[in-house]
Scaffold this motif. Structure first.
Motif, PDB file in Angstrom:
ATOM      1  N   LEU A  19       0.840  -1.207   0.000  1.00 55.39           N
ATOM      2  CA  LEU A  19       0.000   0.000   0.000  1.00 55.39           C
ATOM      3  C   LEU A  19       0.875   1.257   0.000  1.00 55.39           C
ATOM      4  N   LEU A  20       1.933   1.257   0.812  1.00 58.29           N
ATOM      5  CA  LEU A  20       2.826   2.430   0.852  1.00 58.29           C
ATOM      6  C   LEU A  20       3.476   2.630  -0.515  1.00 58.29           C
ATOM      7  N   ARG A  21       3.886   1.532  -1.146  1.00 64.46           N
ATOM      8  CA  ARG A  21       4.473   1.638  -2.482  1.00 64.46           C
ATOM      9  C   ARG A  21       3.459   2.217  -3.466  1.00 64.46           C
ATOM     10  N   HIS A  22       2.218   1.754  -3.375  1.00 67.70           N
ATOM     11  CA  HIS A  22       1.156   2.263  -4.250  1.00 67.70           C
ATOM     12  C   HIS A  22       0.913   3.758  -3.998  1.00 67.70           C
ATOM     13  N   LEU A  23       0.898   4.156  -2.726  1.00 69.28           N
ATOM     14  CA  LEU A  23       0.597   5.549  -2.395  1.00 69.28           C
ATOM     15  C   LEU A  23       1.672   6.506  -2.924  1.00 69.28           C
ATOM     16  N   GLU A  24       2.931   6.025  -2.930  1.00 73.32           N
ATOM     17  CA  GLU A  24       4.029   6.845  -3.466  1.00 73.32           C
ATOM     18  C   GLU A  24       3.757   7.252  -4.906  1.00 73.32           C
ATOM     19  N   ALA A  25       3.102   6.365  -5.638  1.00 73.08           N
ATOM     20  CA  ALA A  25       2.903   6.594  -7.072  1.00 73.08           C
ATOM     21  C   ALA A  25       1.647   7.417  -7.349  1.00 73.08           C
ATOM     22  N   ARG A  26       0.827   7.643  -6.322  1.00 75.02           N
ATOM     23  CA  ARG A  26      -0.411   8.406  -6.547  1.00 75.02           C
ATOM     24  C   ARG A  26      -0.125   9.902  -6.525  1.00 75.02           C
ATOM     25  N   THR A  27      -0.920  10.656  -7.231  1.00 78.51           N
ATOM     26  CA  THR A  27      -0.684  12.091  -7.294  1.00 78.51           C
ATOM     27  C   THR A  27      -1.689  12.863  -6.429  1.00 78.51           C
ATOM     28  N   ASP A  28      -2.575  12.116  -5.715  1.00 79.91           N
ATOM     29  CA  ASP A  28      -3.605  12.810  -4.939  1.00 79.91           C
ATOM     30  C   ASP A  28      -3.264  12.890  -3.450  1.00 79.91           C
ATOM     31  N   GLY A  29      -1.960  12.904  -3.130  1.00 79.95           N
ATOM     32  CA  GLY A  29      -1.504  12.941  -1.747  1.00 79.95           C
ATOM     33  C   GLY A  29      -1.750  14.295  -1.107  1.00 79.95           C
ATOM     34  N   PRO A  30      -1.312  14.541   0.137  1.00 82.40           N
ATOM     35  CA  PRO A  30      -0.599  13.596   0.988  1.00 82.40           C
ATOM     36  C   PRO A  30      -1.527  12.537   1.606  1.00 82.40           C
ATOM     37  N   HIS A  31      -0.923  11.427   1.979  1.00 83.44           N
ATOM     38  CA  HIS A  31      -1.689  10.335   2.569  1.00 83.44           C
ATOM     39  C   HIS A  31      -1.083   9.962   3.916  1.00 83.44           C
ATOM     40  N   SER A  32      -1.935   9.474   4.800  1.00 87.56           N
ATOM     41  CA  SER A  32      -1.404   8.938   6.051  1.00 87.56           C
ATOM     42  C   SER A  32      -2.041   7.582   6.301  1.00 87.56           C
ATOM     43  N   LEU A  33      -1.299   6.740   6.975  1.00 85.09           N
ATOM     44  CA  LEU A  33      -1.771   5.381   7.260  1.00 85.09           C
ATOM     45  C   LEU A  33      -1.673   5.115   8.756  1.00 85.09           C
ATOM     46  N   THR A  34      -2.795   4.736   9.346  1.00 92.32           N
ATOM     47  CA  THR A  34      -2.802   4.301  10.745  1.00 92.32           C
ATOM     48  C   THR A  34      -3.124   2.811  10.768  1.00 92.32           C
ATOM     49  N   VAL A  35      -2.237   2.036  11.366  1.00 91.21           N
ATOM     50  CA  VAL A  35      -2.413   0.586  11.418  1.00 91.21           C
ATOM     51  C   VAL A  35      -2.772   0.192  12.845  1.00 91.21           C
ATOM     52  N   ILE A  36      -3.869  -0.518  12.999  1.00 91.71           N
ATOM     53  CA  ILE A  36      -4.275  -1.037  14.306  1.00 91.71           C
ATOM     54  C   ILE A  36      -3.852  -2.502  14.346  1.00 91.71           C
ATOM     55  N   GLY A  37      -2.866  -2.794  15.177  1.00 96.41           N
ATOM     56  CA  GLY A  37      -2.254  -4.126  15.169  1.00 96.41           C
ATOM     57  C   GLY A  37      -2.829  -5.053  16.226  1.00 96.41           C
ATOM     58  N   ASN A  38      -2.850  -6.332  15.889  1.00 97.28           N
ATOM     59  CA  ASN A  38      -3.313  -7.366  16.811  1.00 97.28           C
ATOM     60  C   ASN A  38      -2.280  -7.596  17.914  1.00 97.28           C
ATOM     61  N   THR A  39      -2.743  -7.617  19.160  1.00106.40           N
ATOM     62  CA  THR A  39      -1.828  -7.936  20.269  1.00106.40           C
ATOM     63  C   THR A  39      -2.215  -9.245  20.961  1.00106.40           C
ATOM     64  N   GLY A  40      -3.178  -9.961  20.375  1.00106.91           N
ATOM     65  CA  GLY A  40      -3.578 -11.241  20.980  1.00106.91           C
ATOM     66  C   GLY A  40      -2.469 -12.293  20.933  1.00106.91           C
ATOM     67  N   ASP A  41      -1.520 -12.136  20.002  1.00108.72           N
ATOM     68  CA  ASP A  41      -0.403 -13.086  19.876  1.00108.72           C
ATOM     69  C   ASP A  41       0.696 -12.821  20.893  1.00108.72           C
TER      70      ASP A  41
END
Ligand code: GDP
Ligand code: CA
Length: 327
Positions: A19-41
Motif C-alpha cells: 500500500l505504501l508503495r502504491h501511495l508513493e505513485a499516486r498524485t492525490d496525496g498527501p496520505h497517512s496510514l494508521t495501522v491497528i495491530g493485533n496484540t492477541g499473539d
C-alpha cells in the motif's frame, strides 16, 4: 487521504508495505496510514514481552524484516537462543534471534518503567522511520491480552497460549475454540476508535480473519466504530482458491464453524463490510454465495509474490474503496 487498517502479522504487513508503495505513485496525496495491530499473539518469554504482530508490522514497513521468513529480522544470528538452550531454559520452540531480542529487551524495559504499549510501540516505530512515511502503528489495546486455544485431547480440555498451538503444535491438534484472556476488560488503545471514526478509507488486509482481524474486532468499541463510520470499509481475502496462502487460517475457521471460502470469511465481516476483494479463483464461488446484504465484490490475482504485486493488490483495494465512497 487518511487510511486506517486493521492488521495481524505477515499477511497484513506485506499488504501494507505494498500500500505504501502504491501511495508513493499516486498524485492525490498527501496520505497517512494508521495501522491497528493485533496484540492477541503477545507472549512473555524469558521475562520479556514479545509482540509478534506489532514487530512484524514495524520491521516490514521499516525495511528490517527477514524477507523470506516474513517475520523477524534480516541478517539475524541466534547466539542468545543457543545460550538459553545450553542452560536448558524453555521454551525452545519459539524462535528469537539476537537482533530481535534487542527489541524485546528495550520494550520490556520501557514497559517496566511505566510506559504504555502504545508509547513503547511509537518509540520502536520511530527508530524504523515510520513517522517519516506517514505511518502510525497502534496496538489495538494497551491492556495485556492473550489469545488462548482450547484443545481437547483424550476427552480432556486444556487451553494453551495461541503461540504454543500455532508454532509448537503447528495447529495440527484441532482447536475447540479461542478465548482471549483479558479482552472483555480491555479498552481500545488511545487513537484506535478515532482512527476508525475519522478515516477516509478503512482497509482490512489479507490477515487471518479469526486470530488476527477477529481478535481486533473483539476489542470493546471497535466493531461499533466500524459499523458507524462514514468511511468505506474494504477487505482483501486471505484465501486463494479457498485455501490460505500461508499459515493455518482454515484450521482457525473450522474451529469457529465457518467454511474456508471467500464468502465464509466475508460473512464474518458482514455487518460493516462495503467492498470485498477476492482472488480470481474465488470470484465464481463468491457470486454463487451472494446474499442480499453482500458487499460489492471485485476480483484480481491476490498472490503477493513481491512488493509490486502487493502494491497492485493494495491499489485494487483502494480503488474499490474510493469508487464506493464516490458512488
Ligand atoms: P500472521 O499474524 O503472521 O499470521 O499474519 P496475518 O494474520 O497478517 O496474515 C495471515 C494471513 O495472510 C493468512 O491467512 C494467509 O492466507 C494470508 N496471506 C499471506 N500471504 C498472502 C498472499 O500473498 N495473498 C493473500 N491474499 N493472502 C495472503
Ligand atoms: Ca499473528
Amino acid at each position: 487521504m487518511r487510511i486506517t487498517a486493521l492488521a495481524g502479522g505477515v499477511g497484513g504487513a506485506r499488504f501494507l508495505r505494498g500500500l505504501l508503495r502504491h501511495l508513493e505513485a499516486r498524485t492525490d496525496g498527501p496520505h497517512s496510514l494508521t495501522v491497528i495491530g493485533n496484540t492477541g499473539d503477545d507472549i512473555t518469554l524469558f521475562g520479556l514481552r514479545v509482540c509478534p504482530d506489532l514487530d512484524t508490522l514495524v520491521y516490514t514497513l521499516g525495511g528490517g524484516v527477514h524477507e523470506a521468513q516474513g517475520w523477524g529480522r534480516a541478517d539475524e544470528t541466534h547466539t542468545v537462543q543457543g545460550e538459553l538452550k545450553a542452560y536448558g531454559a524453555s521454551p525452545q520452540w519459539f524462535g528469537l534471534g539476537d537482533r530481535d531480542f534487542g527489541t524485546h529487551i528495550v520494550r520490556s524495559q520501557w514497559l517496566a518503567q511505566g510506559q504504555t504499549l502504545s508509547q513503547v510501540t511509537a518509540r520502536l516505530a520511530q527508530r524504523w522511520g515510520l513517522p517519516e512515511q506517514g505511518v502510525t502503528v497502534l496496538p489495538m489495546t494497551d491492556t495485556p491480552v492473550e489469545t488462548h486455544v482450547v484443545l481437547e485431547e483424550d476427552g480432556e480440555q486444556r487451553a494453551v497460549h495461541f503461540q504454543e498451538w500455532w508454532v509448537r503444535l503447528q495447529a495440527a491438534v484441532p482447536a475447540q475454540r479461542f478465548v482471549v484472556a483479558g479482552l472483555d476488560q480491555a479498552s481500545a488503545a488511545p487513537g484506535v476508535l478515532d482512527a476508525l471514526r475519522t478515516a477516509d478509507v478503512i482497509l482490512l488486509p489479507p490477515s487471518n480473519p479469526v486470530v488476527s482481524i477477529g481478535i481486533i474486532l473483539g476489542v470493546p468499541g471497535v466493531r461499533d466504530a466500524l459499523r458507524g463510520t462514514a468511511a468505506p470499509v474494504v477487505g482483501v481475502s486471505p484465501l486463494v482458491g479457498g485455501a490460505p496462502v500461508r499459515g493455518h487460517a482454515d484450521a482457525c475457521l473450522s474451529a469457529i464453524g465457518v467454511e474456508s471460502s471467500a464468502s465464509g470469511v466475508a460473512g464474518l465481516y458482514a455487518d460493516f463490510l462495503d467492498g470485498w476483494l477476492v482472488d480470481d479463483a474465488d470470484a465464481e464461488s463468491m457470486r454463487a454465495a451472494a446474499a442480499s446484504k453482500s458487499p460489492t465484490v471485485r476480483s484480481m490475482p491476490l498472490l503477493m509474490r513481491d512488493i509490486d504485486h502487493a502494491a497492485r493488490i493494495a491499489g485494487g483495494a483502494l480503488d474499490l474503496a474510493l469508487d464506493l465512497r464516490d458512488a
